[in-house]
Design an enzyme around this catalytic site. Structure first.
Site, PDB file in Angstrom:
ATOM      1  CE  LYS A  28      21.767  51.398   3.680  1.00  0.00           C
ATOM      2  NZ  LYS A  28      21.357  52.337   2.394  1.00  0.00           N
TER       3      LYS A  28
ATOM      4  CB  CYS B  81      15.002  58.425   2.333  1.00  0.00           C
ATOM      5  SG  CYS B  81      16.619  57.995   2.408  1.00  0.00           S
TER       6      CYS B  81
ATOM      7  CE  LYS C  97      21.852  63.011   4.316  1.00  0.00           C
ATOM      8  NZ  LYS C  97      22.406  61.972   4.064  1.00  0.00           N
TER       9      LYS C  97
END
Lengths: 451, 425
Positions: free
Chosen positions: B45, B137, B175
């Protein structure tokens, strides 16, 4: 399949066992179960289930409304076609109506539980209380009379009230509901559902019920025709058929419907008398209701005797399975010959039957069953004497496509006419359609008078 | 035996199934359970610069089908809320205790060179096999100039990738966020920055639903809600498309892809690999069912490869790419007609009403002698759209049959009705 508590060699039923036996036959679905079950529905177009329902409830729509969380709307969809959707959800032989033709049979091997979903939606709106889901059209000023507060009469009354007419319902018995109240197995109408439904239905307003009114006794058809703008007969079939065999008048030989009524009116079911060796005669759902309830009350042996074979039996397979699963022995191809005993019936003698040249005939053999209670469930007939010059058809009141009898302004529906099967759902449809037809007739009359 | 082993961005893995950087890979306890269940690796994470973030309660909302199955999760959780050194110590332990498994460190920082570089160095020193840059995010972190705020700017994507490449000698995975108009732009930027691979998709920005009693978005935090990151089965088509584009467009061709997005079964994974992914990452399926779902991912993928004769992941990687083309390359002369199998038909009428109301009025109902209904396709009206086949509840009852038209392969650029038609010289 429900398994009731039964009398065994070692123990008799307690009154608590008996009370439990008369609890709801199917426990109600909870919210989550209903949504999962509703999700099984394929949402057919012009659905077979809908076409199999005598009242043509839009079943895919009401199930979709359960899925979407619109339970009020779902109930409204059901009740707009069938105001007794709650009773029908409990008592309908869905296995030979909507659920028989459900296409999910083909994909999953078992139909969507339409009856249980219908109950879920209708129970929701009935338990919720509040205002009645339907409102009345502007009042027409017409007054309509209804004979019989059974499903046909109440359905007629509700629809007529909705269409703006005032209605008086004349009923012989102390409670309204007809066979829903008096003629179905207690576990199908648990928690006094029939009365709750009557109360719900009357909440539309404009309907008065007068009890203790018996046709041809303190109620005359001609008087009604004079005093009301239209009359609807929903009197059912009041006369029990007789077997015409020796010993039929012995104590202990009675009518299955009477037995069922005794159970239904008893607050404490264990107070109802039942024999140890009960023989039920007949092959319909009433015969099953009587036989299974005899077991529920603690009878040791219950034998259901039917004069023909399984194929001819009108009780549905589901009903038969309920009976056999609960120890009722079904005896086919036998017809009662005589009952015998002393002060009370002790034995029933049967002739074995067979089909000869397409005709049901005694085979020559006979046998005996011990019986301290015999219940006849061989059907009811219309007491035609009280309907005067009214035209009959096959022993029932003849009606045209508008449910009008041979007497103008007099309509009829339910078991006393030949419309479909003698089922609550058919009676509701008859009442609804007759009310719509009477409304059209009355509106035309009013319009004619105005011009 | 088919070999499920693979190499992605230079990192070797015993199988292509990694836990994505998300709540399931928050700490050693979880990751250890995942490795025991059979996962090939885990992207830890996301770690940020201390002090750790503070999360709210009420973090997930879900998207359900009518039968209450969850097909999507929306989350408003932030990156790891545990101290950096605790995470680094646990990652190091996991590397030591599970030498055959992959641990990738995921990091996120504001647009500051020093912040990215020092964080990358610390994480690399824990012994991880690679570093993933979280530029995706779509909630919370982006309001602080991180996450998708970086990923949506191609210059930032290239810059952060380059910064990290400059200070570590392990593979770097960039990412990507799907919350962009054209995924090729940030993917090309990552490539330009020197990424060994791209990981995608991060979550899709979403409001999962409104509670109609409180009139607030879900998940609701003390009466109010916010947009969050959408993931799970429902986003798989979006992820497949973006994977395909990166794999086949010239600007990004050759860039390795660690595919993410709604992978729930081995079949999903196989589809991503067929479109060019080297390996996959999973989060939602594990959150819904537990780490045990990897057992069938491994077994199912192995069985599929045996059936098809593929001896390695590399054997079928990219196998669907050649067949994945622009619309302009499709054959307009190809003709399909729906065929209804009367034997299989359960007479529900769904095909009829779909076609009648919303398509081309190409299905006719006739009464059958047994009282049933027969559904027949009117070929002259059927445009071969597939709608009836899809709405039919019986598998295989309606099929689409290719009709022999005797006409050649013809694309829109060559089509006579195309006003801009290219005419052969």
């Amino acid at each position: 399949m429900k398994h009731f508590k039964l009398t065994t060699d070692n123990s008799r039923l307690s009154s608590r066992d008996i009370a439990e036996n008369f609890d709801d036959l199917h426990p109600a679905l909870d919210g989550a179960q209903a949504i999962v079950e509703a999700a099984r529905c394929i949402y057919c177009y012009d659905a077979p289930c809908m076409n199999a329902c005598p009242t043509r409830i839009d079943i895919p729509k009401f199930i979709h409304q359960i899925r979407s969380g619109n339970l009020d709307g779902s109930a409204q969809t059901i009740l707009s076609e069938n105001i007794m959707g709650g009773a029908c959800a409990r008592a309908c032989p869905t296995e030979v109506l909507c659920e028989e033709v459900c296409v999910v049979h083909h994909t999953e091997g078992a139909p969507v539980k339409i009856g249980e979903l219908q109950r879920h939606a209708v129970d929701h709106i009935m338990m919720k209380g509040g205002s009645h889901p339907f409102s009345r059209a502007p009042l027409s000023g017409c007054k309509l009379a209804v004979i019989g507060a059974g499903p046909a009469g109440l359905s007629f009354a509700h629809r007529a009230a909705m269409l703006g007419h005032d209605v008086v319902v004349f009923e012989a018995k102390p409670e309204a509901g007809g066979l829903n109240e008096y003629g179905l197995a207690g576990y199908k109408m648990a928690n006094d559902f029939a009365q709750a439904e009557v109360e719900f239905l009357l909440a539309i307003g404009g309907i008065n019920i007068e009890h203790g009114k018996v046709l041809d006794d303190n109620l005359l058809l001609d008087d009604l025709r004079g005093a009301y703008d239209a009359v609807f007969i929903g009197a059912g079939l009041a006369t029990a058929r007789g077997l015409g065999v020796d010993g039929e008048n012995l104590a202990g030989v009675g009518d299955a419907l009477e037995f069922i009524e005794n159970i239904r009116v008893a607050a404490d079911k264990s107070s109802v008398q039942v024999g140890d060796d009960v023989v039920v005669i007949g092959g319909g759902n009433t015969a099953i209701d009587a036989a299974v309830q005899a077991k529920c009350l603690g009878a040791c042996n219950v034998t259901l005797v039917y004069r023909r074979g399984p194929d001819a039996m009108t009780a549905t397979q589901w009903e038969r399975d309920l009976a056999t699963a609960n120890g009722v022995v079904v005896h086919y191809w036998a017809s009662p010959e005589a009952f015998s005993g002393g002060a009370k019936v002790e034995r029933a003698v049967f002739s074995a039957m067979r089909i000869d040249d397409g005709k049901l005939t005694p085979s020559g053999d006979s046998f005996e069953l011990p019986a301290d209670m015999v219940l006849k469930a061989i059907g009811q007939t219309l007491n035609s004497d009280i309907f005067g010059e009214m035209k009959l058809d096959g022993g029932k009141i003849a009606v045209d496509a508008q449910y009008q009898t041979s007497l103008p302004g007099v309509y009829a529906g339910g078991d006393c006419v030949k419309s479909g099967e003698d089922l609550t759902v058919q009676a509701v449809e008859d009442g609804k359609q007759a009310a719509i037809a009477a409304d059209i007739m009355l509106r035309a009359k009013l319009k004619g008078a105005a011009e | 035996m088919s070999d499920l082993g693979c190499i992605i961005g230079g990192v070797e893995s015993i199988n292509p199934f990694w836990l994505a950087s998300a709540p399931p890979s928050d700490k050693k306890y979880n990751v250890e359970r995942a490795f025991k269940a059979g996962w090939g690796g885990a992207v830890w994470k996301t770690l940020g610069v201390d002090p750790p973030v503070v999360n709210v309660t009420g973090r997930y909302g879900v998207h359900r089908t009518q039968d209450r199955r969850i097909i999507g999760i929306n989350n408003i959780e932030l990156i790891s809320d545990r101290p950096l050194d605790v995470n680094l110590r646990e990652m190091e332990e996991m590397r030591r205790e599970w030498p055959d498994r992959v641990i990738i460190g995921s990091i996120m920082a504001p647009m500051d060179e020093q912040a990215w570089k020092s964080l990358a160095i610390k994480v690399a020193n824990s012994g991880v096999q690679g570093i993933e840059l979280n530029l995706g995010c779509p909630h919370g972190m982006c309001e602080r100039g991180m996450g998708s705020a970086v990923g949506q700017d191609p210059e930032f994507v290239e810059q952060t990738t380059r910064w990290v490449r400059e200070v570590v000698d392990i593979p770097v995975f960039t990412k990507l966020t799907p919350n962009v108009t054209d995924i090729i732009v940030p993917a090309a930027a990552a490539k330009a920055g020197g990424a060994h691979a791209v990981s995608l998709i991060n979550t899709v920005n979403s409001v999962i639903g409104i509670d109609l009693d409180t009139m607030a978005p879900t998940p609701t935090v003390d009466g109010r809600g916010t947009h969050g990151g959408y993931c799970g089965e429902a986003v798989k088509p979006i992820a497949l498309h973006m994977t395909a584009e990166i794999a086949r467009q010239p600007e990004t061709q050759g860039l390795e892809i660690s595919a993410i997005g709604g992978i729930t079964t081995w079949r999903d994974a196989a589809e991503f690999i067929a479109l060019g992914a080297g390996a996959v990452q999973v989060c939602t399926a594990a959150m819904l069912y537990g780490f045990r779902i990897v057992e069938d991912m491994n077994e199912g993928l192995g069985a599929f490869m045996r059936d098809k004769g593929f001896r390695s992941i590399a054997d079928f990687k990219g196998k669907a790419m050649a067949q994945t083309v622009d619309w302009n390359e499709l054959n307009i002369n190809h003709d399909l007609k729906a065929r209804i199998d009367d034997e299989a038909c359960i007479e529900c009428g769904r095909c009829f009403i779909a076609c009648e109301d919303t398509a081309h009025q190409a299905i006719r109902i006739d009464a059958k002698t047994d009282g049933g209904r027969k559904f027949t396709v009117i070929d002259d009206e059927c445009v071969g759209c597939n709608l009836c086949m899809h709405v039919c509840p019986v598998k295989g009852c309606i099929t689409m049959e290719a009709v022999d038209t005797d006409r050649p392969y013809l694309t829109w650029p060559e089509h006579p009705k195309n006003p801009l038609r290219k005419v052969a010289e």
